[in-house]
Design an enzyme around this catalytic site. Structure first.
Site, PDB file in Angstrom:
ATOM      1  CB  SER A   1      -0.930   0.011   1.222  1.00 19.11           C
ATOM      2  OG  SER A   1      -0.179  -0.151   2.412  1.00 19.11           O
TER       3      SER A   1
ATOM      4  CG  HIS B   1      -2.842  -0.755  -2.939  1.00 23.49           C
ATOM      5  ND1 HIS B   1      -3.086   0.557  -2.637  1.00 23.49           N
ATOM      6  CD2 HIS B   1      -3.032  -1.453  -1.778  1.00 23.49           C
ATOM      7  CE1 HIS B   1      -3.407   0.659  -1.357  1.00 23.49           C
ATOM      8  NE2 HIS B   1      -3.378  -0.537  -0.816  1.00 23.49           N
TER       9      HIS B   1
ATOM     10  CD  GLU C   1      -3.755   3.259  -5.343  1.00 23.14           C
ATOM     11  OE1 GLU C   1      -3.838   4.492  -5.288  1.00 23.14           O
ATOM     12  OE2 GLU C   1      -3.121   2.583  -4.493  1.00 23.14           O
TER      13      GLU C   1
ATOM     14  CG  ASN D   1      -3.018   4.116   1.340  1.00 19.87           C
ATOM     15  OD1 ASN D   1      -3.976   4.264   2.086  1.00 19.87           O
ATOM     16  ND2 ASN D   1      -2.569   2.923   1.018  1.00 19.87           N
TER      17      ASN D   1
END
Length: 317
Positions: free
Chosen positions: A117, A138, A150, A188
């Site tokens: 992540s 991800h 992702e 993130n």
């Protein structure tokens, strides 16, 4: 496609469920055999729930479970494996060790994907003999419900791999977004503001976790507050991501990690998976305190600045 998922924790079992329902044969493995058993049981319970709620037929559920193959040895030979998705703990050395062993066991044609992540995909790939075979893939927790994935090409990733991963993701009903290999990637990095600021508010005793979560839900319109989210994701995971992004952006002050998290991680207060985080979970946990309804007449002040302030003020009043 035959997919091997290494790591049978919350993310690994979620990816396994998603891929098996999508029609792929899934090998679920972990160095802890009990984690594999628990992972398969979890997927079975989720599929049974889907059948009970009318979201899936009993036949489709049985077929998905048939495609889920528990594997005792993550490093077992797999001549038919086309894709490996790694979902182990967020640690560069651990991930490099996993892929090093997989490189010895699996054919050169197998594509490697890391579910990291926040760690650099390029750095993970650099430990391989062939770094071009690895990219980031991800997912977000819970995988079956969180539709965005992702796709993260590293500096050495072969150009043909991201389109293959994108096609896989979208064929199983999720949305793939190709992003750069930067700290925190896209989601993130953007999301650090919410959690980092929530922890800063708690540091300054502005409000307790329940109060901050309520503001996030009622004012920001979020389905889940930042502390509820940390408990769902796992504070051990969240803390590692926060630290990684802060370090990746050369200790940018606005991304400073909170001093509250290290001791809580050490104490095992990780959230739902340990039964205690910012809130308590399990059959003996106290029920949430009742919250008064939001009436919309709180008269919250709104401060407007800038050249377009007058026009915006008119829109808000």
């Amino acid at each position: 496609m035959r997919i091997r998922i290494v790591g049978a924790g919350a993310m690994g079992r979620g990816i396994a469920q998603w891929a098996a329902v999508g029609g792929h044969t899934v090998e679920l493995c972990d160095v802890r055999t009990e984690a594999v058993t628990a992972g398969v049981d979890f997927v079975r319970s989720m599929l049974e729930r889907a059948v009970h709620k009318g979201r899936m037929s009993a036949e489709d559920s049985a077929a998905a479970l048939e495609r889920l193959v528990p594997l005792d040895d993550p490093w077992a030979p797999g001549p038919e494996v086309e894709l490996v998705v790694e979902a182990v703990r967020e640690d560069l050395d651990t991930k490099a060790e996993v892929f090093g062993k997989l490189e010895q066991a699996l054919p050169e044609s197998a594509v490697f994907a890391t579910n990291t992540s926040s760690l650099s995909v390029t750095r993970i790939a650099a430990s391989l003999r062939d770094p071009g075979r690895l990219a980031g893939l991800h997912f977000f927790n819970p995988v079956p419900l969180m539709k965005i994935v992702e796709v993260v090409p590293g500096a050495a990733t072969r150009p043909g791999i991201p389109p293959v991963l994108t096609a896989l993701v979208e064929s199983c009903g999720h949305r793939a977004v190709t992003v750069a290999d930067t700290p925190g990637f896209l989601v993130n990095h953007a999301g650090r503001g919410l959690v980092t600021e929530a922890l800063a508010l708690l540091e300054e005793s502005v409000a307790d976790p329940a109060g901050i979560d309520r503001i996030a839900r009622d004012v920001l319109g979020l389905r889940m507050g930042p502390f509820e989210l940390m408990d769902l994701t796992g504070l051990d995971v969240t803390a590692a991501v926060i630290d990684s992004i802060w370090q990746g952006f050369r200790h940018e002050a606005r991304l400073r990690p909170s001093f509250l998290t290290p001791n809580r991680v050490t104490a095992g207060l990780h959230g739902r998976k340990t039964g205690q985080g910012w809130f308590a979970y399990g059959p003996d946990a106290p029920a949430p305190a009742p919250e008064p309804p939001v009436t919309g007449d709180a008269g919250r002040p709104v401060f407007v600045a800038g050249e377009e302030g007058d026009a915006l003020r008119g829109e808000l009043t």
